[in-house]
Design an enzyme around this catalytic site. Structure first.
Site, PDB file in Angstrom:
ATOM      1  N   GLU A 112       0.246   3.646   1.742  1.00 41.18           N
ATOM      2  CA  GLU A 112       0.326   4.083   3.145  1.00 41.18           C
ATOM      3  C   GLU A 112       1.709   3.799   3.732  1.00 41.18           C
ATOM      4  O   GLU A 112       2.076   4.368   4.758  1.00 41.18           O
ATOM      5  CB  GLU A 112      -0.749   3.384   3.979  1.00 41.18           C
ATOM      6  CG  GLU A 112      -2.122   4.004   3.853  1.00 41.18           C
ATOM      7  CD  GLU A 112      -2.201   5.429   4.394  1.00 41.18           C
ATOM      8  OE1 GLU A 112      -1.957   5.621   5.582  1.00 41.18           O
ATOM      9  OE2 GLU A 112      -2.492   6.351   3.607  1.00 41.18           O
ATOM     10  N   TYR A 154      -1.655   0.497  10.632  1.00 41.91           N
ATOM     11  CA  TYR A 154      -1.914  -0.147   9.346  1.00 41.91           C
ATOM     12  C   TYR A 154      -0.676  -0.044   8.439  1.00 41.91           C
ATOM     13  O   TYR A 154      -0.205  -1.043   7.874  1.00 41.91           O
ATOM     14  CB  TYR A 154      -3.122   0.515   8.660  1.00 41.91           C
ATOM     15  CG  TYR A 154      -3.326   0.085   7.227  1.00 41.91           C
ATOM     16  CD1 TYR A 154      -3.979  -1.102   6.927  1.00 41.91           C
ATOM     17  CD2 TYR A 154      -2.844   0.860   6.171  1.00 41.91           C
ATOM     18  CE1 TYR A 154      -4.146  -1.513   5.613  1.00 41.91           C
ATOM     19  CE2 TYR A 154      -3.010   0.460   4.847  1.00 41.91           C
ATOM     20  CZ  TYR A 154      -3.663  -0.722   4.584  1.00 41.91           C
ATOM     21  OH  TYR A 154      -3.826  -1.129   3.275  1.00 41.91           O
ATOM     22  N   SER A 180       0.814  -1.218   0.000  1.00 42.81           N
ATOM     23  CA  SER A 180       0.000   0.000   0.000  1.00 42.81           C
ATOM     24  C   SER A 180       0.846   1.265   0.000  1.00 42.81           C
ATOM     25  O   SER A 180       1.918   1.315   0.625  1.00 42.81           O
ATOM     26  CB  SER A 180      -0.869  -0.018   1.258  1.00 42.81           C
ATOM     27  OG  SER A 180      -1.395   1.261   1.519  1.00 42.81           O
TER      28      SER A 180
HETATM   29  O1  F7E Z   1      -8.911   8.345   3.845  1.00 39.73           O
HETATM   30  C1  F7E Z   1      -9.238  11.832   5.088  1.00 39.73           C
HETATM   31  C2  F7E Z   1      -8.346  10.895   5.872  1.00 39.73           C
HETATM   32  O2  F7E Z   1      -9.992   6.292   4.744  1.00 39.73           O
HETATM   33  C3  F7E Z   1      -8.377   9.204   2.886  1.00 39.73           C
HETATM   34  C4  F7E Z   1      -7.214   2.326   2.278  1.00 39.73           C
HETATM   35  O3  F7E Z   1      -7.736   1.597   1.197  1.00 39.73           O
HETATM   36  O4  F7E Z   1      -5.960   3.723   0.803  1.00 39.73           O
HETATM   37  C5  F7E Z   1      -6.914   3.750   1.854  1.00 39.73           C
HETATM   38  O5  F7E Z   1      -6.419   4.468   2.982  1.00 39.73           O
HETATM   39  C6  F7E Z   1      -8.093  10.569   3.501  1.00 39.73           C
HETATM   40  C7  F7E Z   1      -7.309  10.546   4.819  1.00 39.73           C
HETATM   41  O6  F7E Z   1      -8.267   6.130   2.857  1.00 39.73           O
HETATM   42  C8  F7E Z   1     -12.556  11.636   6.542  1.00 39.73           C
HETATM   43  O7  F7E Z   1      -7.830  11.543   7.039  1.00 39.73           O
HETATM   44  C9  F7E Z   1     -11.147  13.193   6.012  1.00 39.73           C
HETATM   45  O8  F7E Z   1      -6.325  11.546   4.776  1.00 39.73           O
HETATM   46  O9  F7E Z   1     -10.481   7.007   2.367  1.00 39.73           O
HETATM   47  P1  F7E Z   1      -9.510   6.891   3.470  1.00 39.73           P
HETATM   48  P2  F7E Z   1      -6.719   6.011   3.287  1.00 39.73           P
HETATM   49  O10 F7E Z   1      -6.527   6.229   4.725  1.00 39.73           O
HETATM   50  O11 F7E Z   1      -5.949   6.870   2.350  1.00 39.73           O
HETATM   51  C10 F7E Z   1      -4.712   3.099   1.114  1.00 39.73           C
HETATM   52  C11 F7E Z   1      -3.867   3.062  -0.138  1.00 39.73           C
HETATM   53  C12 F7E Z   1      -4.855   1.776   1.778  1.00 39.73           C
HETATM   54  O12 F7E Z   1      -4.014   0.895   1.620  1.00 39.73           O
HETATM   55  C13 F7E Z   1      -5.938   1.647   2.785  1.00 39.73           C
HETATM   56  O13 F7E Z   1      -6.248   0.278   3.047  1.00 39.73           O
HETATM   57  O14 F7E Z   1      -9.339  11.190   3.812  1.00 39.73           O
HETATM   58  N1  F7E Z   1     -10.575  12.014   5.673  1.00 39.73           N
HETATM   59  N2  F7E Z   1     -12.347  12.985   6.549  1.00 39.73           N
HETATM   60  C14 F7E Z   1     -11.425  11.014   5.969  1.00 39.73           C
HETATM   61  N3  F7E Z   1     -11.329   9.685   5.796  1.00 39.73           N
HETATM   62  C15 F7E Z   1     -12.378   8.911   6.189  1.00 39.73           C
HETATM   63  N4  F7E Z   1     -12.308   7.584   6.008  1.00 39.73           N
HETATM   64  N5  F7E Z   1     -13.496   9.477   6.763  1.00 39.73           N
HETATM   65  C16 F7E Z   1     -13.638  10.822   6.960  1.00 39.73           C
HETATM   66  O15 F7E Z   1     -14.657  11.288   7.469  1.00 39.73           O
END
Ligand code: F7E
Length: 330
Positions: free
Chosen positions: A132, A154, A130
């Site tokens: 990440e 993670y 990932s």
């Molecule tokens: O967050 C911001 C949050 O949860 C993206 C997974 O598939 O991709 C994914 O991880 C961004 C972050 O994805 C909210 O803080 C703001 O900066 O959609 P996400 P992620 O963390 O990037 C990678 C490549 C993986 O490998 C992972 O398994 O959005 N954000 N407000 C928020 N995020 C969420 N979920 N909810 C909010 O309310």
């Protein structure tokens, strides 16, 4: 007699598992999916939607169940997509994340070594690495050579998983590849992830069943692509003459604010700011501010290209969610 290739997918009930199962089926594979737990409702939905998938019981936390799953399915290829994949949750369940997302990969590699050792054709292994892992990025854009600096349990677990995959390739000459996939989305994305949370809320606001959307950090930037395009890259990696690691990304980055702009416009809703509120509860203890991937290696060596662009992806998700919420309201 034509012998069908066999693939075992962990994480079959997730977004990528579903896309990959469909894709491998069209390629003529016999598809097996590892499902955990008893009476798992997600496994039921796989039975309904993808009757061609043969479900095999097993859990990434249980080594002997992985050995049995490999013996039962006799795969040519194993795609390890199973993980605790929600970054926010990994802060609250760090040990579980380490066990499944990290150690689960070691268990699967060991199981493959044990069961696959006697085979004429070695089992080919794909690990879902990932972006990440890059976390607090050391360079932009990120490539296969960019050092890792994970920012969540993670991300840390994924670094272990990535490194142990490389280690098994180098130590035991295993055909083990990692795809370093940047964020990839689509209508099958879980509602907890920011893209789908936004497109689903936009649909509900449009239909008048929701009035506001509560989010965390709106400044984070991600390289978002379409999951359907990305599973093709996974398969391509396992068809190469030699195992290797590849970044899979679009090369374009957008902020959450830009995502909101496109999503609200796709439903003809003006000024997203009047619906969106920020709350501390959705901020993370440590954030990944900016991700942008350089997929030159995947393009040149695999011949892979993303087909769906950012606006098209978000518009597809909003359209899907308006349909989905309209049906639910009936
Ligand atoms: O967050 C911001 C949050 O949860 C993206 C997974 O598939 O991709 C994914 O991880 C961004 C972050 O994805 C909210 O803080 C703001 O900066 O959609 P996400 P992620 O963390 O990037 C990678 C490549 C993986 O490998 C992972 O398994 O959005 N954000 N407000 C928020 N995020 C969420 N979920 N909810 C909010 O309310």
């Amino acid at each position: 007699m034509v012998v069908m290739a066999r693939a075992l997918i962990t994480g079959i009930t997730g977004q990528d598992g579903r896309h990959l199962a469909e894709f491998l089926h069209t390629k003529g594979y016999e598809v097996f999916g590892l499902v955990k737990g008893q009476n798992n409702p997600k496994a039921e939905s796989i039975r309904d939607e993808f009757p061609f998938v043969q479900l095999v019981p097993g859990d990434l936390a249980d080594f002997s169940s992985l050995v049995s799953a490999l013996e039962m399915s006799q795969p040519d290829e194993v795609y390890n997509l199973g993980a605790i994949s929600f970054v926010a949750m990994s802060f609250n369940q760090a040990e579980l994340t380490g066990n499944i997302t990290g150690l689960g990969v070691l268990r699967m590699l060991e199981a493959i070594r044990l069961v696959g050792g006697a085979r004429k054709n070695p089992i080919r292994f794909y690990q879902a690495s990932s972006s990440e892992m890059f976390g607090k990025v050391r360079e932009t854009p990120q490539t296969e050579m960019t050092p890792f600096h994970p920012r969540s349990p993670y991300g840390v677990a994924k670094v272990f998983a990535h490194d142990i995959t490389v280690n098994y390739r180098e130590s035991y000459d295993m055909f083990a590849c990692s795809g370093i996939l940047f964020n990839h989305e689509g209508p099958r994305r879980g509602l907890e992830f920011v893209t789908r949370k936004i497109t689903n809320s936009v649909a509900r606001i449009k239909l008048g069943v929701q009035s506001e959307l509560v989010l965390g950090n709106l400044e984070a930037k991600r390289d978002w692509g379409y999951a359907g395009d990305y599973v093709e890259a996974m398969w391509m990696m396992l068809q190469q003459p030699k195992p290797d690691d590849f970044v899979v990304a679009t090369g374009k980055s957008h902020s959450i604010e830009q995502l909101l702009e496109v999503a609200f416009a796709a439903a003809d809703l003006k000024d997203w700011r009047q619906y969106v509120r920020q709350d501390q509860r959705f901020f993370r203890p440590a954030e990944v501010d900016l991700l942008i991937g350089d997929a030159t290696k995947a393009k040149t060596k695999l011949g892979w290209q993303p087909k769906v662009g950012f606006n098209e992806l978000i518009e597809m998700m909003v359209r899907h969610d308006i349909d989905y919420e309209t049906k639910r309201a009936k």
